[in-house]
Design an enzyme around this catalytic site. Structure first.
Site, mmCIF file in Angstrom:
data_model
loop_
_atom_site.group_PDB
_atom_site.id
_atom_site.type_symbol
_atom_site.label_atom_id
_atom_site.label_comp_id
_atom_site.label_asym_id
_atom_site.label_seq_id
_atom_site.Cartn_x
_atom_site.Cartn_y
_atom_site.Cartn_z
ATOM 1 N N LYS A 53 0.721 -1.105 -0.057
ATOM 2 C CA LYS A 53 0.036 -0.082 0.126
ATOM 3 C C LYS A 53 0.931 1.044 0.021
ATOM 4 C CE LYS A 53 -4.051 -2.459 2.051
ATOM 5 N NZ LYS A 53 -4.453 -2.572 3.475
ATOM 6 N N GLN A 97 -4.452 -1.658 9.773
ATOM 7 C CA GLN A 97 -4.551 -2.911 8.960
ATOM 8 C C GLN A 97 -5.023 -4.061 9.988
ATOM 9 O OE1 GLN A 97 -3.666 -3.725 5.667
ATOM 10 N NE2 GLN A 97 -3.931 -5.763 5.904
ATOM 11 N N ASP A 120 -10.565 2.906 4.441
ATOM 12 C CA ASP A 120 -11.017 1.522 4.013
ATOM 13 C C ASP A 120 -12.440 1.062 4.126
ATOM 14 O OD1 ASP A 120 -9.024 -0.417 3.901
ATOM 15 O OD2 ASP A 120 -8.398 -0.301 5.873
HETATM 16 N N1 GUN Z 1 -6.974 -7.109 6.015
HETATM 17 C C1 GUN Z 1 -7.491 -7.862 4.848
HETATM 18 N N2 GUN Z 1 -7.974 -6.979 4.266
HETATM 19 C C2 GUN Z 1 -7.790 -5.743 4.523
HETATM 20 C C3 GUN Z 1 -8.045 -4.494 4.022
HETATM 21 O O1 GUN Z 1 -8.566 -4.183 2.988
HETATM 22 N N3 GUN Z 1 -7.844 -3.186 4.885
HETATM 23 C C4 GUN Z 1 -7.454 -3.609 6.429
HETATM 24 N N4 GUN Z 1 -7.012 -2.306 7.029
HETATM 25 N N5 GUN Z 1 -7.193 -4.670 6.684
HETATM 26 C C5 GUN Z 1 -7.229 -5.560 5.761
#
Ligand code: GUN
Length: 290
Positions: A53, A97, A120
């Site tokens: 990311k 995350q 998110d």
């Molecule tokens: N864990 C698995 N997918 C995601 C996501 O799209 N965002 C976040 N923050 N954690 C995740």
């Protein structure tokens, strides 16, 4: 013949569009978007996701910040950092995350994020807005799936669709987006307590597999001509590879693909679209703040 949906290519097209937009912002004298990420602990998949990311941000010209905490960090320390980000005018959007260590309440964390910075799209305000069809941040993976469907002009109106899995971040939200007005699919959600999953899956036109169980969807479960979207990304040991692992989807691709009209590969299908959706949400957050 089936079409392999090239998520990597679509994501790269969208990244180019975003990079152009960032240049326009810059030329107009505006600060470029800034995404921050919080990672708690050392989960190998999470570390890779977050690193990717951050790299994506650099690629499109965003600013990025990564804050890492030890696995045993208290919930209070994490919530304090979130408050700091909520109040930091220089940060347009941020993510925490997931998954988090067991001693931290994921829901409390998500609810403490300012909905206007919720890149998110996990905050109840944004999920609620999605449910009633208002603009807002969409959860990254469902958003990415919908974009793939749109860009490949896959017909959804009146078609039967099954979503395998009911997670808050993929299964449940994507089931809502698919049944929205304008998309108009007829959606069934199946889960661990569903009777006769194979029978239900076998009758539908579109299958979204999001359970994290490698190879769960087998060829004999899939109707001829179905569209198959594979959200699974389970790490499987593979000593012969450089990294020592490979990603396995929820679909037995080799045997399912020949029966499909469209299918996403793993990797290179939904994954890159999830990442690019986060960039799109961050760009939207930044534009709203400028
Ligand atoms: N864990 C698995 N997918 C995601 C996501 O799209 N965002 C976040 N923050 N954690 C995740």
């Amino acid at each position: 013949m089936y079409t392999i949906i090239d998520g990597k290519k679509i994501a790269s097209d969208i990244k180019r569009e975003i990079a152009d937009e960032v240049k326009r912002m810059q030329n107009g004298g505006l600060m470029v978007p800034h995404l921050a990420a919080i990672l708690v602990g050392n989960d190998p998949s999470s570390q890779t996701y977050v690193a990717n990311k951050i790299r994506d941000c650099e690629e499109v010209g965003f600013r990025s910040t990564l804050v890492r905490f030890e696995k045993n960090t208290s919930e209070k320390v994490l919530l304090d950092k979130i408050t700091e980000f909520n109040n930091d005018d220089d940060i347009d959007g941020f993510i925490v995350q997931l998954p988090l260590p067991e001693h931290i309440s994921g829901n409390r964390v998500i609810e403490s994020i300012d909905p206007s910075k919720d890149a998110d799209g996990f905050h109840p305000v944004n999920l609620g807005r999605m449910v009633i069809g208002l603009d807002g941040f969409l959860p990254a993976t469902p958003y990415g799936i919908m974009e793939l469907i749109k860009r490949y002009r896959i017909e959804t109106a009146g078609r039967n669709c099954v979503v395998i899995g009911r997670s808050n971040i993929v299964g449940r939200p994507v089931s809502i987006l698919l049944s929205r007005k304008g998309v108009d699919a007829t959606v069934t959600v199946v889960h661990s307590r569903t009777r006769d999953i194979a029978g239900i899956v076998g009758r539908v036109d579109i299958i979204i597999a999001a359970i994290g169980s490698p190879g769960f969807v087998k060829a004999d479960m899939v109707k001829e001509g179905a569209v198959v979207i594979d959200v699974g990304t389970t790490r499987i040991s593979a000593p012969e590879t450089k990294t020592g692992f490979r990603l396995a989807g929820d679909v037995d691709f080799e045997h399912v693909a020949p029966k499909c009209s469209f299918i996403t590969p793993v990797p290179g299908g939904v994954g890159p679209m999830t990442r690019v959706s986060l960039l799109r949400n961050t760009l939207m957050a930044a534009k709203q703040r400028r």
